[in-house]
Design a protein around this motif. Structure first.
Motif, mmCIF file in Angstrom:
data_model
loop_
_atom_site.group_PDB
_atom_site.id
_atom_site.type_symbol
_atom_site.label_atom_id
_atom_site.label_comp_id
_atom_site.label_asym_id
_atom_site.label_seq_id
_atom_site.Cartn_x
_atom_site.Cartn_y
_atom_site.Cartn_z
ATOM 1 N N VAL B 117 35.838 43.639 35.352
ATOM 2 C CA VAL B 117 35.937 42.384 36.282
ATOM 3 C C VAL B 117 34.242 42.206 36.812
ATOM 4 C CG1 VAL B 117 36.567 41.863 38.686
ATOM 5 C CG2 VAL B 117 38.275 42.893 37.413
ATOM 6 N N ASN B 118 33.676 42.886 36.959
ATOM 7 C CA ASN B 118 32.211 42.641 37.081
ATOM 8 C C ASN B 118 31.672 41.960 35.953
ATOM 9 O OD1 ASN B 118 32.180 43.686 39.872
ATOM 10 N ND2 ASN B 118 31.520 45.812 39.073
ATOM 11 N N GLN B 122 30.153 38.022 35.901
ATOM 12 C CA GLN B 122 28.841 37.866 35.517
ATOM 13 C C GLN B 122 29.086 36.950 34.417
ATOM 14 O OE1 GLN B 122 26.700 41.253 34.121
ATOM 15 N NE2 GLN B 122 24.563 40.205 34.186
ATOM 16 N N LEU B 123 29.872 36.952 33.490
ATOM 17 C CA LEU B 123 29.934 36.047 32.341
ATOM 18 C C LEU B 123 30.083 34.668 32.850
ATOM 19 C CD1 LEU B 123 30.288 35.684 29.013
ATOM 20 C CD2 LEU B 123 32.652 35.970 29.544
ATOM 21 N N GLU B 127 29.547 35.786 40.585
ATOM 22 C CA GLU B 127 29.238 37.238 41.067
ATOM 23 C C GLU B 127 29.069 36.801 42.484
ATOM 24 O OE1 GLU B 127 26.244 36.843 38.225
ATOM 25 O OE2 GLU B 127 26.214 38.956 37.904
ATOM 26 N N SER B 128 28.322 35.652 43.106
ATOM 27 C CA SER B 128 28.047 35.407 44.308
ATOM 28 C C SER B 128 29.140 34.910 44.980
ATOM 29 C CB SER B 128 26.667 34.653 44.461
ATOM 30 O OG SER B 128 27.320 33.350 43.836
ATOM 31 N N ALA B 129 30.076 34.394 44.334
ATOM 32 C CA ALA B 129 31.418 33.803 45.016
ATOM 33 C C ALA B 129 32.658 34.880 44.882
ATOM 34 C CB ALA B 129 31.611 32.667 44.680
ATOM 35 N N ALA B 130 32.339 36.128 44.254
ATOM 36 C CA ALA B 130 33.229 37.010 43.791
ATOM 37 C C ALA B 130 34.586 37.396 45.005
ATOM 38 C CB ALA B 130 32.887 38.137 43.319
ATOM 39 N N ARG B 144 36.540 28.260 35.717
ATOM 40 C CA ARG B 144 35.817 29.290 35.076
ATOM 41 C C ARG B 144 36.603 30.580 35.605
ATOM 42 N NH1 ARG B 144 29.649 28.211 36.694
ATOM 43 N NH2 ARG B 144 30.679 27.883 38.631
ATOM 44 N N LEU B 145 36.780 30.812 36.735
ATOM 45 C CA LEU B 145 37.700 31.708 37.188
ATOM 46 C C LEU B 145 38.827 32.217 36.266
ATOM 47 C CD1 LEU B 145 37.926 34.131 39.035
ATOM 48 C CD2 LEU B 145 39.193 32.610 40.802
#
Lengths: 255, 331
Positions: B117-118, B122-123, B127-130, B144-145
């Motif tokens: 998931v991490n 990143q891909l 990450e910042s909105a995870a 994208r999600l």
């Protein structure tokens, strides 16, 4: 075993959705609470006209209000599946190896869990107002079981309708259409001796009456199995029909 | 390379009698970036639904990664990733939860899911909105999600049904670069449908165009464009009225020229080898002292290909032009 874990994941998903939309939970509890607080006050003199099991009208009506709440929640269940069909989330699940029955089971168990939590809140409030369950902790557990079972059985109707019509408006409208006639033509809010004979006749055939009576004896009289077991039988019968219809519709959606 | 998807004589007839897919045959090779194009209602989505086990075929043979689609659906579901046309993320769950849940559906071990998931966050740059609820994501972020959720189990084949429709150009370019990376570095086979011919042209190594349930053309974008026949050279002359006929008569004698017509600029030359003709044309006109104002060279676009095979543009508002080279004023 993947069926069990998949059901668990889907159960947790719905639970998170529920907890993160507290307004929804609040509003679905709002009506039963109004009934519990205001309606029972309105009719508090009722007990001087007629002998009620449990003595006060509040104690009499709590069982009916619990059922009313369970009924309302169950009839909303179908909306969730419509939402998942509309958003494409159902398809998203279906292209994975997730076990198909888990999709329904996860939803139904979360419905059951929800209705038990709501019932606990209502029972707590009723207790604060002076109504308590004579049969104690075991009785409360049996009440929860009966309500959850009842909720599952009636969730089936809205789930089947939801999958059939794919319209949450329709599910909502039919739910609203069913609620009041079924509740008022049952022993939920008024004792049978108080009804005109034609309503008594209908009430005898109303499956809601059976469930209400079972909860009511657990609250006010004791373990009257002659009332409880038939209630479970009737709920089981409803469940077979509604969940059968749900399964049938689900198969059509899935394949 | 072996075929990872093979479709033979596939037919899909809906219960109301509509033939959504009418006897199509095609194949996709392992590791290929394959494009499936067609106007709305042509049968694209129906085909994708059959390939992703959502819809039962009426007749024909379909195998995906060696599994027959009718008997091997459970095995196929483990190795395909699907991003459908509508963005399907659960707005009540966070970005991380959305991907994790999909990992559970794919029966990936808990310890592996976390790491994966991490990586995916990143891909796709989330990450910042995870840990924010997906409800509050922009539509580009949601797409994208959604893509990340389809990638959790490192699928061998990725089905993308219009993955960039409705996205701003920036997000679109970002998605393109993930997809190219995935295809090149991980060797993921990608099956893409799109309304953007420019997208298909850029990404796909091979295309099939479907219309009215039938495949009307297939091949690499270049092959398809070559089929159109000719490139065009638009020539503007300083004194068009006076020099036009002179210019036309000399260009006509050059090899490869198919047709010359009068146009807004002045003349249009259609030729097989237009790019190599440009120098000749410029030199010849110069020697006759005919002054040029502009020379524009353009190759046939996929738009031309699409129009040729389906008789219409893919979308009314979609006008993809391929202006390749622009020659300035020459005196």
């Amino acid at each position: 075993m993947t069926l069990l874990s998949d059901t668990g994941y889907i159960f947790v998903r719905y639970l998170k959705k529920l907890i993160r939309n507290p307004i929804l939970l609040f509003f679905s509890l709002f009506q039963p609470i109004i009934f519990l607080v205001l309606f029972t006050q309105l009719l508090s003199k009722f007990s001087s006209l007629i002998v009620l099991p449990g003595g006060s009208y509040l104690e009499f009506a709590t069982a009916g209000i619990l059922l009313q709440n369970a009924f309302g929640s169950a009839l909303q269940s179908g909306n969730s599946i419509v939402a998942d069909i509309d958003s494409g989330y159902l398809q998203k699940m279906l292209v994975t190896p997730v076990k198909r029955p888990a999709i329904l089971l996860g939803r139904l168990t979360s419905d059951a869990f929800r209705v038990v939590v709501q019932s606990a809140i209502i029972l707590g409030l009723a207790y604060a107002l002076g109504a308590f369950v004579t049969t104690g902790v075991v009785g409360i557990l049996l009440i929860f079981f009966t309500i959850a079972f009842f909720g599952l059985a009636w969730s089936g109707i809205s789930l089947a309708l939801g999958m059939r019509t794919r319209s949450s408006e329709t599910v909502f409208a039919i739910g609203g259409f069913l609620t009041f006639p079924l509740l008022f033509l049952s022993t939920a809010l008024f004792p049978i001796s108080f009804m005109p004979s034609w309503v008594q006749d209908i009430s005898m055939f109303n499956p809601i009456s059976y469930a209400v009576n079972a909860i009511r004896v657990l609250m006010t009289t004791g373990y009257d199995w002659g009332t409880i077991l038939p209630a479970w039988g009737v709920i089981g019968l409803v469940a077979v029909i509604t969940l059968g219809a749900t399964l049938y519709q689900f198969r059509k959606v899935v394949s | 390379m072996s075929d990872i998807i093979s479709v033979k004589n596939l037919v899909e007839v809906y219960s109301d009698g509509t033939k959504a897919v009418d006897d199509i045959t095609f194949n996709v090779k392992e590791g290929e970036f394959f494009g499936f194009l067609g106007p709305n209602g042509a049968g694209k989505s129906t085909t994708i639904k059959i390939l992703t086990t959502l819809l039962r075929k009426t007749s024909g043979t379909v195998t995906v990664a060696g599994h027959d689609i009718s008997s091997g659906a459970p095995a196929i579901r483990k190795i395909i990733g699907v991003q459908s046309q509508e963005t399907t993320v659960d707005g009540d769950l966070t970005g991380r939860e959305n991907i994790t849940l999909q990992g559970h559906f794919q029966q990936i071990e808990g310890s592996k899911i976390k790491k994966r998931v991490n990586e995916l966050l990143q891909l796709v740059g989330l990450e910042s909105a995870a840990d924010k609820r997906a409800r509050n994501f922009s539509s580009g972020m949601k797409k994208r999600l959604d893509l990340a959720t389809a990638l959790i189990h490192e699928p061998k084949i990725l089905f993308l049904d219009e993955p960039t429709t409705g996205l701003d150009p920036q997000s679109r370019v970002a998605i393109w670069s993930y997809l190219e990376k995935l295809n090149k570095e991980e060797g993921t086979t990608i099956f893409l449908t799109t309304q953007y011919l420019e997208e298909a042209d850029k990404l796909c190594k091979r295309l099939a165009i479907i219309d009215f349930g039938k495949i009307v053309a297939s091949g690499s974008p270049d092959e398809l464009k070559r089929e159109i026949g000719a490139d065009s050279i638009k020539i503007g002359l300083e004194n068009c009225e006076r020099d036009r006929e002179n210019a036309k008569s000399i260009i006509k004698t050059m090899t490869g020229v198919k047709e010359i017509i009068n146009s807004e600029e002045c003349i249009n030359v259609y030729a097989q080898n237009a790019s190599s003709l440009i120098a000749d044309i410029v030199r010849a006109l110069d020697s006759l002292d005919i002054r040029l104002t502009s020379v524009t060279f353009s190759q046939p676009s996929l738009d031309d290909v699409f129009t040729k095979h389906t008789g219409r543009k893919i979308r009314a508002e979609q006008l993809v032009k391929a202006p390749s080279a622009m020659f300035g004023r020459r005196r």
